[in-house]
Design a protein around this motif. Structure first.
Motif, PDB file in Angstrom:
ATOM      1  N   ILE A 120       0.770  -1.280   0.323  1.00  0.00           N
ATOM      2  CA  ILE A 120      -0.472  -0.492   0.410  1.00  0.00           C
ATOM      3  C   ILE A 120       0.737   1.835   0.344  1.00  0.00           C
ATOM      4  O   ILE A 120       0.751   2.718  -0.591  1.00  0.00           O
ATOM      5  N   LYS A 121       1.933   1.162   0.800  1.00  0.00           N
ATOM      6  CA  LYS A 121       2.790   2.189   0.791  1.00  0.00           C
ATOM      7  C   LYS A 121       4.068   2.289  -0.325  1.00  0.00           C
ATOM      8  O   LYS A 121       5.330   2.064   0.550  1.00  0.00           O
ATOM      9  N   ARG A 122       4.185   1.610  -1.030  1.00  0.00           N
ATOM     10  CA  ARG A 122       4.948   1.480  -2.256  1.00  0.00           C
ATOM     11  C   ARG A 122       6.127   2.723  -2.932  1.00  0.00           C
ATOM     12  O   ARG A 122       5.250   3.496  -2.352  1.00  0.00           O
ATOM     13  N   TYR A 123       7.200   1.954  -2.438  1.00  0.00           N
ATOM     14  CA  TYR A 123       8.136   3.407  -2.705  1.00  0.00           C
ATOM     15  C   TYR A 123       8.074   4.166  -1.144  1.00  0.00           C
ATOM     16  O   TYR A 123       9.269   5.487  -1.083  1.00  0.00           O
ATOM     17  N   SER A 124       7.822   4.404  -0.138  1.00  0.00           N
ATOM     18  CA  SER A 124       7.647   4.842   0.985  1.00  0.00           C
ATOM     19  C   SER A 124       8.864   4.328   1.601  1.00  0.00           C
ATOM     20  O   SER A 124       9.587   3.591   1.370  1.00  0.00           O
ATOM     21  N   TRP A 125       9.284   5.454   3.077  1.00  0.00           N
ATOM     22  CA  TRP A 125      10.261   5.085   3.289  1.00  0.00           C
ATOM     23  C   TRP A 125      10.037   3.421   4.430  1.00  0.00           C
ATOM     24  O   TRP A 125      11.152   2.938   4.580  1.00  0.00           O
ATOM     25  N   PHE A 126       9.150   3.367   4.953  1.00  0.00           N
ATOM     26  CA  PHE A 126       8.559   1.861   5.641  1.00  0.00           C
ATOM     27  C   PHE A 126       8.921   0.813   4.915  1.00  0.00           C
ATOM     28  O   PHE A 126       9.233  -0.216   4.714  1.00  0.00           O
ATOM     29  N   ASP A 127       7.995   0.999   3.179  1.00  0.00           N
ATOM     30  CA  ASP A 127       8.975   0.357   2.278  1.00  0.00           C
ATOM     31  C   ASP A 127       9.921   0.049   1.837  1.00  0.00           C
ATOM     32  O   ASP A 127      10.622  -1.460   1.958  1.00  0.00           O
ATOM     33  N   THR A 128      11.210   1.005   1.602  1.00  0.00           N
ATOM     34  CA  THR A 128      12.094   0.720   1.363  1.00  0.00           C
ATOM     35  C   THR A 128      12.807  -0.230   3.047  1.00  0.00           C
ATOM     36  O   THR A 128      14.033  -0.765   2.392  1.00  0.00           O
ATOM     37  N   LEU A 129      12.973   0.670   4.692  1.00  0.00           N
ATOM     38  CA  LEU A 129      13.479  -0.277   5.248  1.00  0.00           C
ATOM     39  C   LEU A 129      13.133  -1.723   5.046  1.00  0.00           C
ATOM     40  O   LEU A 129      13.858  -2.959   5.725  1.00  0.00           O
ATOM     41  N   VAL A 130      11.701  -1.753   4.490  1.00  0.00           N
ATOM     42  CA  VAL A 130      11.579  -3.231   4.850  1.00  0.00           C
ATOM     43  C   VAL A 130      12.149  -4.696   3.691  1.00  0.00           C
ATOM     44  O   VAL A 130      12.479  -5.345   4.002  1.00  0.00           O
ATOM     45  N   THR A 131      12.515  -3.420   2.670  1.00  0.00           N
ATOM     46  CA  THR A 131      13.103  -4.372   1.531  1.00  0.00           C
ATOM     47  C   THR A 131      14.519  -4.588   2.050  1.00  0.00           C
ATOM     48  O   THR A 131      15.211  -5.474   2.000  1.00  0.00           O
ATOM     49  N   LEU A 132      15.083  -3.750   2.850  1.00  0.00           N
ATOM     50  CA  LEU A 132      16.558  -3.935   3.482  1.00  0.00           C
ATOM     51  C   LEU A 132      16.412  -4.572   4.899  1.00  0.00           C
ATOM     52  O   LEU A 132      17.608  -5.489   4.520  1.00  0.00           O
ATOM     53  N   GLY A 133      15.328  -4.849   5.433  1.00  0.00           N
ATOM     54  CA  GLY A 133      15.307  -5.673   6.216  1.00  0.00           C
ATOM     55  C   GLY A 133      15.375  -6.907   5.871  1.00  0.00           C
ATOM     56  O   GLY A 133      15.402  -8.103   6.580  1.00  0.00           O
ATOM     57  N   VAL A 134      14.385  -7.046   4.453  1.00  0.00           N
ATOM     58  CA  VAL A 134      14.088  -8.147   4.168  1.00  0.00           C
ATOM     59  C   VAL A 134      15.430  -9.274   3.913  1.00  0.00           C
ATOM     60  O   VAL A 134      15.543 -10.165   3.746  1.00  0.00           O
ATOM     61  N   PHE A 135      16.474  -8.579   3.270  1.00  0.00           N
ATOM     62  CA  PHE A 135      17.090  -9.223   1.677  1.00  0.00           C
ATOM     63  C   PHE A 135      18.495  -9.730   3.319  1.00  0.00           C
ATOM     64  O   PHE A 135      19.712  -9.863   3.292  1.00  0.00           O
ATOM     65  N   ALA A 136      18.035  -8.296   4.488  1.00  0.00           N
ATOM     66  CA  ALA A 136      18.958  -8.478   5.121  1.00  0.00           C
ATOM     67  C   ALA A 136      19.279  -9.705   6.528  1.00  0.00           C
ATOM     68  O   ALA A 136      20.275 -10.728   6.484  1.00  0.00           O
ATOM     69  N   ALA A 137      18.037 -10.070   6.186  1.00  0.00           N
ATOM     70  CA  ALA A 137      17.539 -11.561   7.416  1.00  0.00           C
ATOM     71  C   ALA A 137      18.242 -12.811   6.521  1.00  0.00           C
ATOM     72  O   ALA A 137      18.333 -13.895   6.268  1.00  0.00           O
ATOM     73  N   MET A 138      18.176 -12.432   5.057  1.00  0.00           N
ATOM     74  CA  MET A 138      17.855 -13.160   4.076  1.00  0.00           C
ATOM     75  C   MET A 138      19.528 -13.016   3.543  1.00  0.00           C
ATOM     76  O   MET A 138      20.026 -14.702   2.961  1.00  0.00           O
TER      77      MET A 138
END
Length: 318
Positions: A120-138
């Motif tokens: 829903i919040k595509r390309y927002s700061w929340f989406d960016t943090l989620v993307t970074l966190g996801v790839f960091a965890a993986m």
């Protein structure tokens, strides 16, 4: 629906039969066995054990003996634990199921909530943090995350135990016992959740982005419905449909055990005894565990197909 289920169950028979042939011959043709690895045995004693365990018979005959016993619920006798394989599996199976079930619930709840909000919040700061966190965890291996959590939470801060399932020498019962188990399972559950939530979050985010672009979502908005109703009642329901397919793989994962995580935290589960059986070349136990996972995989796929047909009226199971 009934005829479809009957046909799928009948098709499971040759599938499991083929899996049993593959499982047995892979382990049976592997060089060396439990008797060969035991250097303390004399040649005479080694031969006696081969006759006792039926290892002196032709491989074809051994397969038919094994599959006949499996059909009666007898998976053989464990060399390492010196008890029936079915008893060993029953003893450790539910320990693995406990942490896997809790981890799966947490993973799916977090992935759905974060994935939908990120779409829903595509390309927002929340989406960016989620993307970074996801790839960091993986990107981090499970043993590194596990050892890191042990260092901080168990050794430095002393918040949770280092490993095991219960406190050594503890005689707690009832509610106190389950509190003790919950403290011991926190860290392994956290590791499993961190490793799984990233992939599933990206999956739900992608599905949600595809659904919110479709015509029925635009029509719902054009009718003047509130955004929450459009997102959570119309879009989310359709975005979750493909996830039902993933449920077919959850069933064997619940009982399969997390080999590395259980080993790091000394959790008495199926994953840990799988590694020990492999080191001792306890092939009856390995074949029993692998055959159990094959059965759960086939049953899980059947359940997923049926649930998909029930959830989506457009799908006709024939």
């Amino acid at each position: 629906m009934r005829q479809y289920i009957i046909r799928r169950v009948l098709l499971m028979i040759p599938t499991l039969l083929g899996a049993s042939i593959l499982i047995f011959f892979v382990f049976a043709l592997t060089p060396g066995d439990f008797v060969d690895t035991n250097l303390k045995l004399t040649p005479q004693r080694a031969q006696e054990l081969r006759v006792l365990y039926g290892l002196d018979k032709p491989i074809i005959e051994r397969y038919f003996i094994w599959i006949g016993n499996v059909l009666r619920g007898d998976f053989g006798f464990s060399f390492k634990y010196q008890e029936p394989v079915s008893d060993v599996i029953k003893h450790y199976l539910w320990n693995s199921f406990l942490i896997a079930f809790v981890s799966s619930i947490l993973t799916w709840c977090i992935a759905v909530a974060v994935g939908v909000f990120s779409a829903i919040k595509r390309y927002s700061w929340f989406d960016t943090l989620v993307t970074l966190g996801v790839f960091a965890a993986m990107s981090f291996p499970s043993f590194f995350i596990g050892l890191l959590l042990i260092k901080y939470f168990a050794l430095d801060w002393k918040v949770f135990p280092v490993g095991g399932m219960t406190t050594t020498g503890s005689e707690l019962a009832g509610f106190g016992h389950w509190v003790d188990v919950a403290k011991h399972m926190f860290l392994p559950v956290l590791v499993l959740t961190m490793l799984s939530v990233g992939t599933l979050t990206r999956y739900f985010r992608t599905n949600m982005l595809e659904v919110i672009r479709q015509d029925f979502v635009r029509t719902a908005r054009a009718k003047g419905l509130k955004e929450k109703v459009v997102v959570y009642k119309h879009a989310l329901r359709n975005a979750l449909l493909p996830a039902i397919t993933l449920l077919g793989f959850e069933l064997p994962a619940l009982f399969g055990g997390a080999i590395i995580t259980e080993k790091i935290f000394n959790w008495p589960g199926i994953g840990r005894i799988h590694m020990e059986a492999l080191a001792f070349r306890d092939y009856p136990l390995l074949m029993g565990l692998t055959m159990l996972l094959a059965i759960l995989t086939v049953v899980g796929n059947l359940i997923a197909d049926v649930l998909y047909g029930v959830a989506d009226p457009r799908v006709r199971l024939k």
